[in-house]
Design a protein around this motif. Structure first.
Motif, PDB file in Angstrom:
ATOM      1  N   ASP A 122       0.771  -1.252  -0.016  1.00 29.95           N
ATOM      2  CA  ASP A 122       0.010   0.162  -0.146  1.00 29.95           C
ATOM      3  C   ASP A 122       0.721   1.227   0.047  1.00 29.95           C
ATOM      4  N   THR A 123       0.852   2.012  -0.953  1.00 30.24           N
ATOM      5  CA  THR A 123       1.848   2.992  -1.109  1.00 30.24           C
ATOM      6  C   THR A 123       1.078   4.551  -0.504  1.00 30.24           C
ATOM      7  N   THR A 124       0.107   4.332   0.164  1.00 25.59           N
ATOM      8  CA  THR A 124      -0.424   5.536   0.830  1.00 25.59           C
ATOM      9  C   THR A 124       0.424   5.979   1.938  1.00 25.59           C
ATOM     10  N   LYS A 125       0.919   6.980   2.048  1.00 20.62           N
ATOM     11  CA  LYS A 125       1.695   7.655   3.021  1.00 20.62           C
ATOM     12  C   LYS A 125       3.174   6.726   3.110  1.00 20.62           C
ATOM     13  N   LEU A 126       3.393   6.012   1.761  1.00 22.22           N
ATOM     14  CA  LEU A 126       4.938   5.629   1.571  1.00 22.22           C
ATOM     15  C   LEU A 126       5.886   6.566   1.291  1.00 22.22           C
ATOM     16  N   ASN A 127       6.729   6.649   2.038  1.00 22.21           N
ATOM     17  CA  ASN A 127       7.901   7.713   1.844  1.00 22.21           C
ATOM     18  C   ASN A 127       9.088   7.076   0.811  1.00 22.21           C
ATOM     19  N   VAL A 128       9.086   7.341  -0.205  1.00 18.69           N
ATOM     20  CA  VAL A 128      10.140   6.869  -1.137  1.00 18.69           C
ATOM     21  C   VAL A 128      11.278   8.032  -1.331  1.00 18.69           C
ATOM     22  N   LEU A 129      12.431   7.543  -1.457  1.00 14.85           N
ATOM     23  CA  LEU A 129      13.710   8.440  -1.701  1.00 14.85           C
ATOM     24  C   LEU A 129      14.364   7.851  -2.908  1.00 14.85           C
TER      25      LEU A 129
ATOM     26  N   CYS B 125       4.910   9.650  -1.403  1.00 13.35           N
ATOM     27  CA  CYS B 125       5.341  10.711  -1.141  1.00 13.35           C
ATOM     28  C   CYS B 125       6.961  10.444  -1.687  1.00 13.35           C
ATOM     29  N   ILE B 126       7.316  11.039  -2.835  1.00 11.40           N
ATOM     30  CA  ILE B 126       8.457  10.828  -3.501  1.00 11.40           C
ATOM     31  C   ILE B 126       9.400  12.066  -3.283  1.00 11.40           C
TER      32      ILE B 126
END
Length: 303
Positions: A9-16, A37-38
């Motif tokens: 689930d990518t909701t509220k997932l923080n990706v760098l 969030c990218i």
């Protein structure tokens, strides 16, 4: 199985994402469709990456990456041209418990990104564990041609009506039959008759029992493709001998596995609308064929 497939689930997932060149652009093409969030850190950026920043889809920081950046994120993609830097940052991320992907370096990855067929709610992920991404892309192109774009609208329709089906059909068994009827009549289409097929599927929800027979001399990999949907509908699997791995992979994972039961018990389950598979030696299968002439004897190349 080295890599276990997961849908996150990518909701509220923080990706760098470290790097903003052509490779990073390819990653953003998929990541940009998610709700993650990218943040992108790079000294120089491609026009494509800059475009995501201009649209406010990503947070773009134009500078060199520092160790302090590897914190407070869920996953990291490393897409710089500096292999030594990629390796150092990958070690740092792993030590801090952050999942990391180093583009084109599977040995440094905590996870890998599969080749994806996107039909909205329907997602098909294909992976060769990093060994042959070119073949994964080839397989993806084949699957793309098999799955019509209308599936995205169809599964939106299904999602919108799931609660109504649960309310109208409180029992799981009835809901299972309903959705089998619906997909059998509607197929993979979404058109002006889909709603009528949906309503029609509430009628005549009676289960048709079925018995499938396979003897232990049959090569499972040689079974016809038409046998696969039958095995995915099974409720029970009966055998006194260990199921071959290839057969176990084809049947429903939640179907019950039991030792062989008496013919009277098989008859009872058939009358109750249950779908059963019996895997046994040739003599036992011949006996069951004589008692259940309507049973489907699955053999190499035929039903």
């Amino acid at each position: 199985m080295q890599y276990f497939p997961l849908f996150v689930d990518t909701t509220k997932l923080n990706v760098l994402l470290i790097g903003a060149g052509e490779v990073a652009s390819r990653k953003l093409e998929l990541l940009g469709r998610t709700e993650a969030c990218i943040k992108v850190i790079a000294i120089e950026t491609s026009d494509e990456v800059q475009g995501y920043a201009d649209k406010k889809r990503i947070t773009l920081i134009q500078r060199a990456v520092v160790e302090e950046d590897i914190a407070d994120v869920d996953i990291i993609y490393l897409a710089t041209a500096n292999e030594a830097l990629n390796g150092h940052l990958a070690d740092l991320a792993t030590a801090r418990g952050i999942w990391v992907n180093v583009v084109d370096s599977p040995e440094l990855c905590r996870f890998i990104t599969p080749s994806i067929v996107d039909r909205g709610r329907l997602q098909v992920a294909i992976s060769t564990a990093g060994a042959a991404p070119v073949f994964a892309r080839e397989l993806r192109s084949r699957i793309e041609s098999w799955l019509p774009p209308s599936l995205a609208d169809l599964f939106d329709f299904v999602a919108e009506h799931r609660k109504e089906v649960q309310d109208r059909l409180p029992e799981f068994k009835a809901r299972k039959l309903f959705w089998e009827h619906f997909f059998r009549s509607n197929g993979d289409r979404f058109d002006d008759k889909t709603l009528q097929r949906y309503e029609d599927s509430f009628q005549g929800l009676t289960a048709q029992g079925e018995i499938l027979l396979i003897d232990d001399c049959t090569s499972i990999v040689m079974l016809p493709i038409s046998a696969m949907p039958l095995m995915q509908r099974l409720d029970h699997i009966f055998s006194d001998i260990e199921l071959p791995f290839t057969l176990n992979e084809l049947v429903r994972r939640d179907a019950t596995r039991e030792n062989l039961v008496a013919i009277s018990e098989l008859t009872h389950r058939l009358e109750k609308g249950k779908r059963s598979l019996v895997f046994a030696d040739r003599d036992k299968i011949s006996q069951l064929k004589a008692h259940f002439p309507m049973a489907k004897h699955l053999k190499a190349g035929s039903l």
